[in-house]
Design a protein around this motif. Structure first.
Motif, mmCIF file in Angstrom:
data_model
loop_
_atom_site.group_PDB
_atom_site.id
_atom_site.type_symbol
_atom_site.label_atom_id
_atom_site.label_comp_id
_atom_site.label_asym_id
_atom_site.label_seq_id
_atom_site.Cartn_x
_atom_site.Cartn_y
_atom_site.Cartn_z
ATOM 1 N N LYS A 104 -31.569 -48.442 17.367
ATOM 2 C CA LYS A 104 -30.460 -48.515 16.408
ATOM 3 C C LYS A 104 -29.759 -49.860 16.547
ATOM 4 O O LYS A 104 -29.439 -50.302 17.645
ATOM 5 C CB LYS A 104 -29.449 -47.399 16.668
ATOM 6 C CG LYS A 104 -29.975 -46.028 16.325
ATOM 7 C CD LYS A 104 -30.038 -45.856 14.838
ATOM 8 C CE LYS A 104 -30.240 -44.402 14.473
ATOM 9 N NZ LYS A 104 -30.289 -44.193 13.056
ATOM 10 N N SER A 107 -25.777 -50.420 18.312
ATOM 11 C CA SER A 107 -25.357 -49.204 19.009
ATOM 12 C C SER A 107 -24.716 -49.581 20.335
ATOM 13 O O SER A 107 -25.180 -50.468 21.029
ATOM 14 C CB SER A 107 -26.553 -48.283 19.249
ATOM 15 O OG SER A 107 -27.469 -48.871 20.127
ATOM 16 N N LYS A 111 -29.308 -46.924 21.737
ATOM 17 C CA LYS A 111 -29.661 -45.712 21.025
ATOM 18 C C LYS A 111 -31.022 -45.905 20.368
ATOM 19 O O LYS A 111 -31.294 -46.946 19.789
ATOM 20 C CB LYS A 111 -28.605 -45.402 19.974
ATOM 21 C CG LYS A 111 -28.789 -44.079 19.265
ATOM 22 C CD LYS A 111 -27.603 -43.824 18.352
ATOM 23 C CE LYS A 111 -27.751 -42.535 17.597
ATOM 24 N NZ LYS A 111 -26.650 -42.317 16.671
ATOM 25 N N THR A 124 -32.899 -37.903 19.395
ATOM 26 C CA THR A 124 -32.258 -39.210 19.538
ATOM 27 C C THR A 124 -31.924 -39.433 21.000
ATOM 28 O O THR A 124 -31.460 -38.523 21.683
ATOM 29 C CB THR A 124 -30.967 -39.269 18.685
ATOM 30 O OG1 THR A 124 -31.322 -39.042 17.319
ATOM 31 C CG2 THR A 124 -30.294 -40.620 18.796
ATOM 32 N N LYS A 126 -29.503 -41.309 23.437
ATOM 33 C CA LYS A 126 -28.183 -41.940 23.399
ATOM 34 C C LYS A 126 -27.772 -42.334 24.807
ATOM 35 O O LYS A 126 -27.956 -41.569 25.756
ATOM 36 C CB LYS A 126 -27.135 -40.980 22.831
ATOM 37 C CG LYS A 126 -27.385 -40.595 21.392
ATOM 38 C CD LYS A 126 -26.320 -39.644 20.882
ATOM 39 C CE LYS A 126 -26.583 -39.250 19.439
ATOM 40 N NZ LYS A 126 -25.587 -38.301 18.948
#
Length: 197
Positions: A104, A107, A111, A124, A126
């Motif tokens: 991402k 992020s 991420k 996902t 994280k």
């Protein structure tokens, strides 16, 4: 899928070394302290080796193969040159593409979306920017957790800041293909999000 992937705890230990260009790891069962998997970057090109010692290290391609200590292939994790964000491909033991990770953009803490072959989000990954703490989340449920904090039987294995524990939730069924993607993603955390020169 190799039955070793049905374990829920994996201790990942990075090889240390001065002037080390390639990324190599050993994976242990923290309960028995037995080495169960090897992660090796065998096919690192000349220019990639040079760039690994510069500020461009995090942009270099990688090709990591995870095998048993006897040499049986488990999975492969590959990425080409990365400028801003990474897209990483994951292959099973037969060199068949089974999924991808897409980093991402912007992020905080890091991420990844973990995708299946049809580019659908499986879960996902994280992270927290303040610590080495990552969670695999699917529909607000934690599938797995990666951390440097561990107080279990295998804690004596922790000898440097480059070691960490993967804990796959017992709710993830045995022989679930997500187990392959989760293990592969752990290598990406270190090489894409946390590597420093």
């Amino acid at each position: 899928m190799n039955p070793i992937l049905n374990k829920n705890l994996f201790f990942v230990k990075e090889h240390r070394g001065i002037f080390k260009a390639s990324n190599n790891y050993d994976i242990f069962d923290p309960n028995s302290q037995e080495m169960i998997l090897l992660c090796r970057e065998q096919n690192l090109g000349f220019f990639s080796k040079i760039l690994r010692f510069t500020d461009y290290k995090r942009m270099t391609p990688f090709d990591i193969e995870i095998t048993t200590p006897q040499g049986e292939s488990i999975l492969r994790v590959k990425r080409g040159v990365s400028i801003f964000v990474s897209t990483v491909e994951v292959f099973d033991e037969r060199e068949k593409l089974i999924g991808k990770f897409k980093q991402k953009f912007f992020s905080i803490g890091g991420k990844f979306d973990i995708l299946d072959l049809d580019d659908r989000v499986v879960c996902t990954l994280k992270g927290k920017w303040t610590s080495w703490d990552f969670k695999f989340i699917q529909d607000n449920t934690e599938l797995a957790h990666v951390s440097k904090k561990w107080a279990g039987i295998g804690r004596e294995l922790f000898t440097s800041a480059d070691n960490y524990m993967l804990n796959i939730n017992q709710s993830v069924p045995e022989n679930d293909p997500n187990r392959l993607l989760i293990l592969a993603a752990v290598m990406c955390i270190d090489m894409v999000l946390k590597e420093r020169f």
